[in-house]
Design an enzyme around this catalytic site. Structure first.
Site, PDB file in Angstrom:
ATOM      1  N   GLU A   1      -1.797   1.108 -10.811  1.00  0.00           N
ATOM      2  CA  GLU A   1      -0.679   0.184 -11.064  1.00  0.00           C
ATOM      3  C   GLU A   1      -0.496  -0.123 -12.536  1.00  0.00           C
ATOM      4  O   GLU A   1       0.624  -0.288 -13.025  1.00  0.00           O
ATOM      5  CB  GLU A   1      -0.891  -1.130 -10.295  1.00  0.00           C
ATOM      6  CG  GLU A   1      -0.683  -1.050  -8.800  1.00  0.00           C
ATOM      7  CD  GLU A   1      -1.941  -0.659  -8.043  1.00  0.00           C
ATOM      8  OE1 GLU A   1      -2.898  -0.136  -8.667  1.00  0.00           O
ATOM      9  OE2 GLU A   1      -1.972  -0.869  -6.819  1.00  0.00           O
TER      10      GLU A   1
ATOM     11  N   GLU B   1      -5.269   0.165  -1.302  1.00  0.00           N
ATOM     12  CA  GLU B   1      -5.461  -1.176  -0.730  1.00  0.00           C
ATOM     13  C   GLU B   1      -5.438  -1.121   0.797  1.00  0.00           C
ATOM     14  O   GLU B   1      -6.218  -1.793   1.475  1.00  0.00           O
ATOM     15  CB  GLU B   1      -4.366  -2.114  -1.265  1.00  0.00           C
ATOM     16  CG  GLU B   1      -4.546  -2.353  -2.759  1.00  0.00           C
ATOM     17  CD  GLU B   1      -3.367  -3.058  -3.412  1.00  0.00           C
ATOM     18  OE1 GLU B   1      -2.227  -2.580  -3.251  1.00  0.00           O
ATOM     19  OE2 GLU B   1      -3.589  -4.075  -4.085  1.00  0.00           O
TER      20      GLU B   1
HETATM   21  C1  3H9 Z   1       1.604  -0.171  -5.935  1.00  0.00           C
HETATM   22  O1  3H9 Z   1       1.168   0.508  -5.069  1.00  0.00           O
HETATM   23  C2  3H9 Z   1       1.495  -1.690  -5.929  1.00  0.00           C
HETATM   24  C3  3H9 Z   1       0.558  -2.129  -4.846  1.00  0.00           C
HETATM   25  O2  3H9 Z   1      -0.525  -2.776  -5.417  1.00  0.00           O
HETATM   26  C4  3H9 Z   1       1.215  -2.953  -3.775  1.00  0.00           C
HETATM   27  C5  3H9 Z   1       1.959  -4.145  -4.233  1.00  0.00           C
HETATM   28  C6  3H9 Z   1       2.432  -5.077  -3.138  1.00  0.00           C
HETATM   29  N1  3H9 Z   1       6.985   5.403  -4.821  1.00  0.00           N
HETATM   30  O3  3H9 Z   1       4.790  12.808  -9.068  1.00  0.00           O
HETATM   31  P1  3H9 Z   1       5.449  13.778  -8.187  1.00  0.00           P
HETATM   32  C7  3H9 Z   1       8.050  10.307  -5.850  1.00  0.00           C
HETATM   33  S1  3H9 Z   1       2.428   0.502  -7.247  1.00  0.00           S
HETATM   34  C8  3H9 Z   1       8.160   6.044  -4.787  1.00  0.00           C
HETATM   35  O4  3H9 Z   1       6.458  14.684  -8.781  1.00  0.00           O
HETATM   36  P2  3H9 Z   1       2.925  15.082  -7.729  1.00  0.00           P
HETATM   37  C9  3H9 Z   1       8.345  10.843  -7.241  1.00  0.00           C
HETATM   38  O5  3H9 Z   1       9.261  10.035  -7.922  1.00  0.00           O
HETATM   39  C10 3H9 Z   1       2.337   2.238  -6.935  1.00  0.00           C
HETATM   40  N2  3H9 Z   1       8.285   7.362  -5.103  1.00  0.00           N
HETATM   41  O6  3H9 Z   1       4.408  14.639  -7.337  1.00  0.00           O
HETATM   42  C11 3H9 Z   1       8.877  12.210  -6.917  1.00  0.00           C
HETATM   43  O7  3H9 Z   1      10.232  12.068  -6.528  1.00  0.00           O
HETATM   44  P3  3H9 Z   1      11.306  13.187  -6.870  1.00  0.00           P
HETATM   45  C12 3H9 Z   1       1.006   2.773  -7.265  1.00  0.00           C
HETATM   46  C13 3H9 Z   1       7.194   8.009  -5.472  1.00  0.00           C
HETATM   47  O8  3H9 Z   1       2.425  15.853  -6.575  1.00  0.00           O
HETATM   48  C14 3H9 Z   1       8.073  12.639  -5.674  1.00  0.00           C
HETATM   49  O9  3H9 Z   1       7.568  11.425  -5.114  1.00  0.00           O
HETATM   50  N3  3H9 Z   1       1.009   4.221  -7.108  1.00  0.00           N
HETATM   51  C15 3H9 Z   1       5.940   7.386  -5.528  1.00  0.00           C
HETATM   52  O10 3H9 Z   1       2.928  15.692  -9.087  1.00  0.00           O
HETATM   53  C16 3H9 Z   1       6.918  13.546  -5.999  1.00  0.00           C
HETATM   54  O11 3H9 Z   1       6.130  12.932  -7.026  1.00  0.00           O
HETATM   55  C17 3H9 Z   1       1.267   5.045  -8.119  1.00  0.00           C
HETATM   56  O12 3H9 Z   1       1.461   4.634  -9.234  1.00  0.00           O
HETATM   57  C18 3H9 Z   1       5.858   6.022  -5.173  1.00  0.00           C
HETATM   58  N4  3H9 Z   1       4.683   5.344  -5.167  1.00  0.00           N
HETATM   59  O13 3H9 Z   1       2.100  13.736  -7.842  1.00  0.00           O
HETATM   60  C19 3H9 Z   1       1.249   6.501  -7.787  1.00  0.00           C
HETATM   61  N5  3H9 Z   1       5.021   8.299  -5.940  1.00  0.00           N
HETATM   62  O14 3H9 Z   1      10.831  14.453  -6.202  1.00  0.00           O
HETATM   63  C20 3H9 Z   1       2.485   7.151  -8.328  1.00  0.00           C
HETATM   64  C21 3H9 Z   1       5.694   9.446  -6.121  1.00  0.00           C
HETATM   65  O15 3H9 Z   1      12.590  12.640  -6.348  1.00  0.00           O
HETATM   66  N6  3H9 Z   1       2.600   8.555  -7.970  1.00  0.00           N
HETATM   67  N7  3H9 Z   1       6.995   9.296  -5.838  1.00  0.00           N
HETATM   68  O16 3H9 Z   1      11.305  13.325  -8.373  1.00  0.00           O
HETATM   69  C22 3H9 Z   1       1.851   9.508  -8.540  1.00  0.00           C
HETATM   70  O17 3H9 Z   1       0.973   9.276  -9.347  1.00  0.00           O
HETATM   71  C23 3H9 Z   1       2.190  10.931  -8.192  1.00  0.00           C
HETATM   72  O18 3H9 Z   1       3.475  10.938  -7.653  1.00  0.00           O
HETATM   73  C24 3H9 Z   1       1.227  11.586  -7.171  1.00  0.00           C
HETATM   74  C25 3H9 Z   1       1.825  12.952  -6.722  1.00  0.00           C
HETATM   75  C26 3H9 Z   1      -0.119  11.820  -7.846  1.00  0.00           C
HETATM   76  C27 3H9 Z   1       1.055  10.735  -5.963  1.00  0.00           C
END
Ligand code: 3H9
Length: 707
Positions: free
Chosen positions: A129, A109
């Site tokens: 999301e 976004e």
């Molecule tokens: C959103 O954006 C709503 C909007 O519309 C705005 C509304 C107003 N937040 O997965 P990994 C942490 S909703 C906080 O192992 P990878 C994760 O917990 C969001 N923490 O790495 C982990 O922590 P830890 C939409 C996050 O390389 C560490 O980062 N976005 C977030 O295998 C490493 O993550 C998503 O749904 C976050 N957003 O994969 C994307 N993301 O080391 C969610 C990650 O302590 N994230 N962490 O266990 C992902 O899909 C994967 O993390 C990503 C990296 C592909 C980015």
């Protein structure tokens, strides 16, 4: 400016860098930092354009999901993003967003609010999301259709699946792919466009199409949803929000999106899916095995046994780039195994999952063999022979003789004791269980069974290996059935008791699939083969406590050769395409058998069916947790979601029980205990937490195993 955002400049181009490791989530401080940087830029007449970029491994992976968990009601904290995005879009000088890694959720976004987007070829773009039970909450559903078109916006917001840079370029999400250094490329691009009028995404309405065209897109999406994702709030809301973009002015559309976003944010479904997101990451953290534990490199592997499981496991290893020897005892079995593997790969190519060339490369990594000759160099052996202790021990004795010191010796047993298997070797520290789920090349779950002697390095290596193989590895203890199957026993037992007490086969399965299970418990039995459980029951007959009620109908079906799908008949009957239909003959057989047994018949409600089956699961889960065979309640949830078709939007059985309230679950278990006897003895931990008014999640936090 906050220390999460830096402002520098190069050749008249202002550079805003977001530095909020590990994934540059839009945590408090990040939007404020960007906003302050924009204020400073606005006051600097020498700036020709601005580049917005992420520091570290990625652009921005979205809003900070941890923040969502802290909100219980009211205005969501991320809502502050909307004014920032307008501020970016209204900047007098063009803003070029430079993307590497992922532009996900709020990151996408943010990127769309820029006037241009440039990206590395490896970048990914998505609105995931929905996987958290949410919809985009910062105008994603309003800007994306304006950039990529309505149909694509619906697809991306409903599936949550990302697109790569090449597709993003074609769709109009990205303006240029940068081949070399992202920042230099973005600065060069910025200088090219600095003097041109900057396009605002929110004003680009040309892709919004006509009402008639859009109506078809929305009705098709809603129809698909009704078939595949019935009852899910977020995907339905995502469609409504994109529809608002096509029917309302931008500002109104944003308000409609906000309302839907907030409804989703405070839903049980979203809380459950966010729990699943963090639990899936927590599962890799083993309290007594530090992160820096030595992990052995796995360059080569052997799979012993070329049956359904062995062949599937060989494919999983080959798909991950690991060369594998596939060993069988006789040529005919080996040929059968290789034929199945070849046809599985051919089917995948036919379905367009990967190219013929990739299939050939994968196939080439699997070498069939009849001997133990080449075992001396391999790093990992996974035994997947017939499920019998004597045979397994014989194989492990041989492995002990031929394998190099340090090689990991894993058994794919689903029920047998890893410690007993390990006792057949002189190196129990190298022995571990790797319990794959069928079909091994499809199912994401891998239970890693820690024997009492398994070394920390061996455990750490297998946990790491599960990632390499694209699986979710969950560490479990060595008890009968481990975690998943141990709980599945009482669950399926109740399904059968319900049949014996008067519920129909279809009613039992319907109640559980209406709850959200991928399949009802009886249809699942037919798929797996009823003979498997029958054989195991016979093997463990000596362990059954006399006088405890046991279901008998399934054994009778097996005695008639009704093993399920593979024999064309089980609880259901099957056509040659393996499509199920109710079998009146089964109803007749059951009526006769229960009459003979004198079991009282009654009307049974769908609510009783789900309570009986699910609370049996939870009660056993509580026992497992208390006995320490699962590290955390959330590990059990991950096992059930990834291995047993438990609906992710319910968060897993233990999370579901917490949501219902453990007091209510406990009271119901006590009621079943009174009605049905000893098998319903409440688990002491369930009793304790119910009396204390606590949850399984709180228990984990108190034990220091859950964040
Ligand atoms: C959103 O954006 C709503 C909007 O519309 C705005 C509304 C107003 N937040 O997965 P990994 C942490 S909703 C906080 O192992 P990878 C994760 O917990 C969001 N923490 O790495 C982990 O922590 P830890 C939409 C996050 O390389 C560490 O980062 N976005 C977030 O295998 C490493 O993550 C998503 O749904 C976050 N957003 O994969 C994307 N993301 O080391 C969610 C990650 O302590 N994230 N962490 O266990 C992902 O899909 C994967 O993390 C990503 C990296 C592909 C980015």
């Amino acid at each position: 400016m906050t220390n999460l955002v830096q402002l520098t400049s190069d050749n008249g181009v202002a550079i805003i860098t977001i530095n909020n490791p590990p994934v540059n989530a839009l945590s408090p401080g990040v939007p404020e930092g960007i906003s302050e940087a924009l204020d400073q830029i606005a006051q600097n007449a020498s700036v020709k354009a601005t580049v917005l970029i992420g520091g570290g491994r990625t652009f921005v992976a979205g809003a900070d999901i941890k923040e969502f968990g802290k909100m219980t009601s009211g205005k969501p904290r991320g809502a502050g993003l909307l004014p920032l995005l307008l501020k970016i879009e209204d900047s007098a000088k063009p803003v070029i967003v430079a993307i590497h890694g992922t532009a996900f959720g709020g990151g996408m976004e943010l990127a769309m609010a820029g006037h241009y987007r440039v990206a590395l070829a490896t970048a990914q773009f998505g609105q995931p999301e929905v996987k958290l039970g949410l919809i985009p909450g910062a105008a994603g559903t309003q800007r994306l259709p304006r950039l990529a078109g309505v149909a694509k916006a619906v697809e991306m917001c409903v599936s949550g699946n990302p697109v790569n840079a090449e597709e993003a370029l074609k769709l109009g999400i990205v303006d240029r792919i940068i081949e070399d250094d992202l920042l230099s490329g973005a600065i060069a691009f910025a200088l090219e466009v600095a003097d041109k009028p900057a396009p605002k995404t929110r004003e680009r309405n040309e892709k919004l199409r006509s009402a008639a065209e859009n109506a078809l897109i929305f009705s098709a999406a809603r129809e698909a949803l009704a078939k595949k994702q019935r009852g899910l709030l977020a995907p339905a809301s995502a469609i409504d929000a994109v529809e608002a973009a096509t029917k309302m002015p931008f500002d109104e559309g944003c308000k409609a999106e906000q309302k839907l976003f907030i409804e989703c944010l405070f839903s049980e479904q979203s809380k459950s899916l966010i729990h699943v997101f963090f639990s899936e990451r927590e599962v890799a953290k083993i309290p007594d095995i530090p992160k820096q534990t030595n992990v052995f490199p796995i360059h080569s592997a052997v799979v012993v046994g070329a049956g359904t499981m062995g062949g599937g496991i060989a494919m999983v290893l080959a798909n991950a780039g690991i060369p594998v020897l596939l060993k069988e005892a006789d040529q005919a079995a080996l040929d059968r195994g290789m034929t199945t593997i070849r046809s599985n790969y051919a089917n995948s190519v036919k379905r367009g999952r990967f190219s013929q060339q990739i299939a050939e490369e994968r196939l080439k990594r699997i070498t069939p063999t009849l001997t133990y000759d080449d075992f001396s160099n391999v790093d990992l052996v996974i035994e997947a022979v017939f499920e019998g202790m004597a045979l397994k021990k014989e194989v492990f004795r041989e492995l002990d003789r031929v394998c190099k010191p340090g090689a990991i010796l894993a058994s794919n047993t689903s029920t047998l004791s890893i410690d007993e298997i390990a006792s057949a070797t002189s190196r129990p520290e190298s022995v571990i269980g790797t319990h794959f789920f069928s079909p091994a090349n499809v199912m994401r779950l891998l239970e890693i069974v820690r024997g009492k002697a398994s070394s920390k390095e061996v455990v750490a290596t297998c946990m790491q290996l599960s990632k390499t193989l694209g699986k979710v590895g969950v560490l479990v203890g060595n008890c009968r059935g481990f975690v998943g199957n141990r709980m599945f026993g009482p669950y399926r037992r109740e399904a059968q008791f319900l049949i014996e007490e008067g519920a129909s086969v279809e009613a039992v399965d319907r109640a559980l699939s209406d709850f959200g299970m991928a399949m009802g418990p009886l249809a699942t039995g037919d798929l797996a083969g009823l003979d498997v459980g029958w054989r195991i029951r016979k093997e463990y007959l000596h362990l059954e406590v006399p006088g405890i009620r046991q279901p008998f109908v399934e054994d009778r079906l097996c005695e008639l050769g009704r093993y399920g799908q593979k024999t064309g008949a089980g609880w259901y009957k099957y056509d040659d395409q393996r499509r199920a239909s109710p079998d009146p003959a089964v109803g007749e057989l059951i009526r006769n058998w229960v009459e003979e047994a004198g079991t009282e018949q009654r009307q049974i409600s769908a609510a009783e069916i789900t309570d009986r089956c699910l609370y049996a699961l939870v009660n056993e889960g509580a026992r497992i947790l208390e006995e320490g065979y699962a590290l955390r309640a959330s590990d059990i949830d991950i096992i059930y979601i990834n291995g047993y078709g438990f609906p992710a939007h319910r968060g897993g059985p233990m999370w579901y029980a917490d949501a219902v309230g453990l007091k209510r679950v406990y009271d119901r278990v006590c009621e079943f205990h009174r009605q049905h006897g000893e098998i319903w003895q409440p688990a002491p931990l369930l009793k304790q937490l119910a009396e204390q008014g606590k949850t399984f999640a709180e228990f984990g936090r108190e034990q220091g195993v859950t964040a």
